[in-house]
Design an enzyme around this catalytic site. Structure first.
Site, PDB file in Angstrom:
ATOM      1  N   ASP A  10      49.377 -38.182  41.793  1.00  0.00           N
ATOM      2  CA  ASP A  10      50.552 -37.687  40.737  1.00  0.00           C
ATOM      3  C   ASP A  10      49.759 -37.827  39.382  1.00  0.00           C
ATOM      4  OD1 ASP A  10      52.558 -36.443  39.684  1.00  0.00           O
ATOM      5  OD2 ASP A  10      53.532 -38.900  39.152  1.00  0.00           O
ATOM      6  N   ASP A  12      50.166 -37.404  36.174  1.00  0.00           N
ATOM      7  CA  ASP A  12      51.345 -37.904  35.266  1.00  0.00           C
ATOM      8  C   ASP A  12      50.942 -39.255  35.279  1.00  0.00           C
ATOM      9  OD1 ASP A  12      50.961 -35.310  33.687  1.00  0.00           O
ATOM     10  OD2 ASP A  12      53.269 -34.803  34.397  1.00  0.00           O
ATOM     11  N   THR A  52      51.785 -32.471  42.009  1.00  0.00           N
ATOM     12  CA  THR A  52      52.369 -32.862  39.897  1.00  0.00           C
ATOM     13  C   THR A  52      53.797 -32.388  40.466  1.00  0.00           C
ATOM     14  OG1 THR A  52      52.246 -32.781  37.762  1.00  0.00           O
ATOM     15  CG2 THR A  52      51.170 -31.186  38.400  1.00  0.00           C
ATOM     16  N   SER A  55      58.980 -29.977  35.682  1.00  0.00           N
ATOM     17  CA  SER A  55      60.463 -29.646  35.900  1.00  0.00           C
ATOM     18  C   SER A  55      60.600 -29.366  34.510  1.00  0.00           C
ATOM     19  CB  SER A  55      61.601 -30.769  35.672  1.00  0.00           C
ATOM     20  OG  SER A  55      61.361 -31.642  35.224  1.00  0.00           O
TER      21      SER A  55
END
Length: 84
Positions: A10, A12, A52, A55
């Site tokens: 991932d 972040d 990632t 949103s």
């Protein structure tokens, strides 16, 4: 059949410091040890896939171009350290 191992990381909070809806490439900060870990995976022929979930894009908090600029900076920072 020839299989290759892959590691899915991932972005972040794993590779870079989570900056909450990051839209400015200038705030990209690699986490300590992230580049070294990616280098070790590469040395062991493990494919590294960065994932990632953004949103903020769906919420119009940043544009696609801003996302791309951040993505480019992340890979530039990783490359600088992995190649070193």
């Amino acid at each position: 059949m020839n299989r290759r191992i892959a590691a899915f990381l991932d972005r972040d909070g794993t590779i870079i410091r989570d900056a909450s809806y990051i839209r400015n490439p200038d705030v990209v900060e690699l986490l300590p040890g992230a580049a070294a870990a990616i280098r070790k995976l590469n040395e062991h022929d493990v494919a590294v896939v960065v994932i990632t979930s953004q949103s903020g894009s769906a919420r119009s908090m940043f544009t696609e171009r801003e996302y791309e600029l951040v993505r480019e900076r992340v890979f530039l920072r990783i490359g600088e350290r992995v190649q070193a």
